[in-house]
Motif scaffolding. Sequence first.
Motif, PDB file in Angstrom:
ATOM      1  N   PHE A  67       0.814  -1.056  -0.108  1.00 10.36           N
ATOM      2  CA  PHE A  67      -0.057   0.049  -0.142  1.00 10.36           C
ATOM      3  C   PHE A  67       1.117   1.360   0.033  1.00 10.36           C
ATOM      4  CE2 PHE A  67      -2.674  -3.166   1.917  1.00 10.36           C
ATOM      5  CZ  PHE A  67      -3.818  -2.877   1.333  1.00 10.36           C
ATOM      6  N   PRO A  68       0.336   2.277  -0.479  1.00  7.13           N
ATOM      7  CA  PRO A  68       1.384   3.571  -0.483  1.00  7.13           C
ATOM      8  C   PRO A  68       1.420   4.190   0.725  1.00  7.13           C
ATOM      9  CG  PRO A  68      -1.094   4.168  -1.454  1.00  7.13           C
ATOM     10  CD  PRO A  68      -1.012   2.435  -1.002  1.00  7.13           C
ATOM     11  N   ASN A  69       2.584   4.673   1.092  1.00 10.12           N
ATOM     12  CA  ASN A  69       3.081   5.270   2.118  1.00 10.12           C
ATOM     13  C   ASN A  69       2.905   4.360   3.378  1.00 10.12           C
ATOM     14  OD1 ASN A  69       3.627   7.724   0.734  1.00 10.12           O
ATOM     15  ND2 ASN A  69       1.263   8.248   0.939  1.00 10.12           N
ATOM     16  N   VAL A  70       2.924   2.949   3.368  1.00 10.84           N
ATOM     17  CA  VAL A  70       2.989   2.203   4.453  1.00 10.84           C
ATOM     18  C   VAL A  70       4.145   1.187   4.339  1.00 10.84           C
ATOM     19  CG1 VAL A  70       0.478   2.445   5.012  1.00 10.84           C
ATOM     20  CG2 VAL A  70       1.137   0.611   3.394  1.00 10.84           C
ATOM     21  N   PHE A  71       4.296   0.454   5.258  1.00  6.95           N
ATOM     22  CA  PHE A  71       5.337  -0.822   5.162  1.00  6.95           C
ATOM     23  C   PHE A  71       4.769  -1.893   4.326  1.00  6.95           C
ATOM     24  CE2 PHE A  71       7.253   0.924   9.337  1.00  6.95           C
ATOM     25  CZ  PHE A  71       8.388   0.714   8.922  1.00  6.95           C
ATOM     26  N   ALA A  72       5.634  -2.572   3.645  1.00  2.50           N
ATOM     27  CA  ALA A  72       5.457  -3.353   2.574  1.00  2.50           C
ATOM     28  C   ALA A  72       4.625  -4.667   3.341  1.00  2.50           C
ATOM     29  CB  ALA A  72       6.654  -4.309   2.012  1.00  2.50           C
ATOM     30  N   LEU A  73       3.791  -5.229   2.850  1.00  2.83           N
ATOM     31  CA  LEU A  73       2.916  -6.361   3.115  1.00  2.83           C
ATOM     32  C   LEU A  73       3.981  -7.575   3.542  1.00  2.83           C
ATOM     33  CD1 LEU A  73      -0.244  -6.521   0.805  1.00  2.83           C
ATOM     34  CD2 LEU A  73       0.052  -5.963   3.469  1.00  2.83           C
ATOM     35  N   TYR A  74       4.812  -7.781   2.663  1.00  2.00           N
ATOM     36  CA  TYR A  74       5.832  -8.671   3.077  1.00  2.00           C
ATOM     37  C   TYR A  74       7.013  -8.117   1.982  1.00  2.00           C
ATOM     38  CZ  TYR A  74       6.119 -10.962  -1.608  1.00  2.00           C
ATOM     39  OH  TYR A  74       6.348 -11.289  -2.716  1.00  2.00           O
ATOM     40  N   TRP A  75       8.199  -8.678   2.779  1.00  2.59           N
ATOM     41  CA  TRP A  75       9.741  -8.273   2.383  1.00  2.59           C
ATOM     42  C   TRP A  75      10.270  -9.524   1.692  1.00  2.59           C
ATOM     43  CZ3 TRP A  75      10.889  -3.647   0.717  1.00  2.59           C
ATOM     44  CH2 TRP A  75      12.148  -3.548   0.552  1.00  2.59           C
ATOM     45  N   SER A  92      18.313   0.543  -4.271  1.00  2.00           N
ATOM     46  CA  SER A  92      16.810   0.607  -4.227  1.00  2.00           C
ATOM     47  C   SER A  92      16.272   1.765  -3.587  1.00  2.00           C
ATOM     48  CB  SER A  92      16.411  -0.742  -3.747  1.00  2.00           C
ATOM     49  OG  SER A  92      14.976  -0.588  -3.394  1.00  2.00           O
ATOM     50  N   ASP A  93      17.065   1.825  -2.294  1.00  2.00           N
ATOM     51  CA  ASP A  93      16.585   2.910  -1.208  1.00  2.00           C
ATOM     52  C   ASP A  93      16.913   4.350  -1.697  1.00  2.00           C
ATOM     53  OD1 ASP A  93      15.231   1.163   0.310  1.00  2.00           O
ATOM     54  OD2 ASP A  93      17.098   1.117   1.731  1.00  2.00           O
ATOM     55  N   VAL A  94      18.306   4.542  -2.025  1.00  2.00           N
ATOM     56  CA  VAL A  94      18.883   5.899  -2.254  1.00  2.00           C
ATOM     57  C   VAL A  94      18.648   6.410  -3.882  1.00  2.00           C
ATOM     58  CG1 VAL A  94      20.859   7.064  -1.901  1.00  2.00           C
ATOM     59  CG2 VAL A  94      20.533   5.607  -0.407  1.00  2.00           C
ATOM     60  N   LEU A  95      18.929   5.404  -4.472  1.00  2.00           N
ATOM     61  CA  LEU A  95      18.989   5.914  -5.966  1.00  2.00           C
ATOM     62  C   LEU A  95      17.450   5.988  -6.678  1.00  2.00           C
ATOM     63  CD1 LEU A  95      22.130   4.139  -7.429  1.00  2.00           C
ATOM     64  CD2 LEU A  95      22.083   6.493  -6.185  1.00  2.00           C
ATOM     65  N   PHE A  96      16.587   4.984  -6.321  1.00  2.00           N
ATOM     66  CA  PHE A  96      15.606   4.859  -6.673  1.00  2.00           C
ATOM     67  C   PHE A  96      14.286   5.599  -5.717  1.00  2.00           C
ATOM     68  CE2 PHE A  96      18.028   2.098  -9.211  1.00  2.00           C
ATOM     69  CZ  PHE A  96      16.981   1.712 -10.750  1.00  2.00           C
ATOM     70  N   HIS A  97      14.347   5.567  -4.696  1.00  2.00           N
ATOM     71  CA  HIS A  97      13.429   5.893  -3.767  1.00  2.00           C
ATOM     72  C   HIS A  97      13.760   7.374  -2.755  1.00  2.00           C
ATOM     73  CE1 HIS A  97      10.729   2.574  -5.094  1.00  2.00           C
ATOM     74  NE2 HIS A  97      11.835   1.653  -4.894  1.00  2.00           N
ATOM     75  N   GLY A  98      14.813   7.606  -2.955  1.00  2.00           N
ATOM     76  CA  GLY A  98      15.040   9.102  -2.094  1.00  2.00           C
ATOM     77  C   GLY A  98      15.429   8.916  -0.719  1.00  2.00           C
TER      78      GLY A  98
END
Length: 367
Positions: free
Chosen positions: A46-54, A86-92
């Motif tokens: 869901f947007p702006n929440v933790f992933a349902l599963y990682w 994934s975190d820094v380059l793609f999602h800021g």
Amino acid sequence: MIHRFKPQTAPAAKAAFSNRGERLVWFAVMFLATFGGAELGRALSFPNVFALYWPPSGIYLAALFLAPLRRWPEFIIASWGANFCSDVLFHGTPGLLSTCFWIANTVEAISGACVLRLCVGNSLQLNRVRDVVALVLTACFVGPVLGATVGAGSIVLSDLSRIGEFGSSWLSWWISSVLGILLIAPPIINFHTRLNRVTWRPAGRANEAACVLTCLVLISVLVFHLQSLPIAFVALPVLLWAGLRLDSAGTLLCSTMLAIVTIASAVRGVGPFASGQSLGTQIMITQGFLGFSALMTLLFAAVAQERRQALQQLKQQREELRSLRQQLKRHAAAEYASTAYRRRMQPESEERPFRVVYSPGEAAERL
């Protein structure tokens, strides 16, 4: 004293080059798998929440558990690179916070792999109930608990105004890691086990497996597109069918397909879990359904597989006893014939010792 440099021989240089190439290949595989799993986990959330599963939780744990200790540094570095991209380059995400997330994932994977190795050794057989229980109790609780503590603490330390969200962040992190391990790690471990077999053959029930997969897909698509009827658990009997009749590979494939359909439907806002529920309730119900179905499928498949193995051993022992009985009958018949021949060839003047002679049937029964 001057030491002259001794160049490597051709076989030694070739072996060193091959070893470096193998390390680069595994580094690339780990990097791509972790990066792809992270993007998949964010896409199915869901947007702006933790992933349902990682998914990276299951990938990281399976990689460290299956790999020897000398491979761990390259896997850890590859995980850091994938997490940073994934975190820094793609999602800021800030670099320091991304590094803290990577530390949490690494602590989770290392602790889970170490405890799991202490419980089951270097081989995890998903067709044994003991190994499945060890996977659930150790890798799904020891590692995720530590990882969730470090991850939630990093979130709070990055923004002290969110200190009241530590409990909810910790719970969301823990549930997503547990689901990632239950849904991703078992298929990887099972696939690795099958590749290492000397002679691998399919289960021999291709038609039934195709029927199970077809029924599961049809029922899942039908169930998770009906918002008015809460009948999500209709798909569980198909999982029980797969666990009872198929091997661990088929059962895990069915469980993974059901999880993908469930998460995709929940994220799109369709299905029984999205009908008139708040966002928090939808997340909780969806994660509960995924965890229950995955745990039930793993345990039921292990119990069914142990039952099949026990029946196979009983049949084998029955055949061995039947063969032994035939051998005893032949031996008794030969002994009876030999004794009768010696009595017949013995002169009448000699004193014959007293000896009880049984027929072949009686001798076999007394033996």
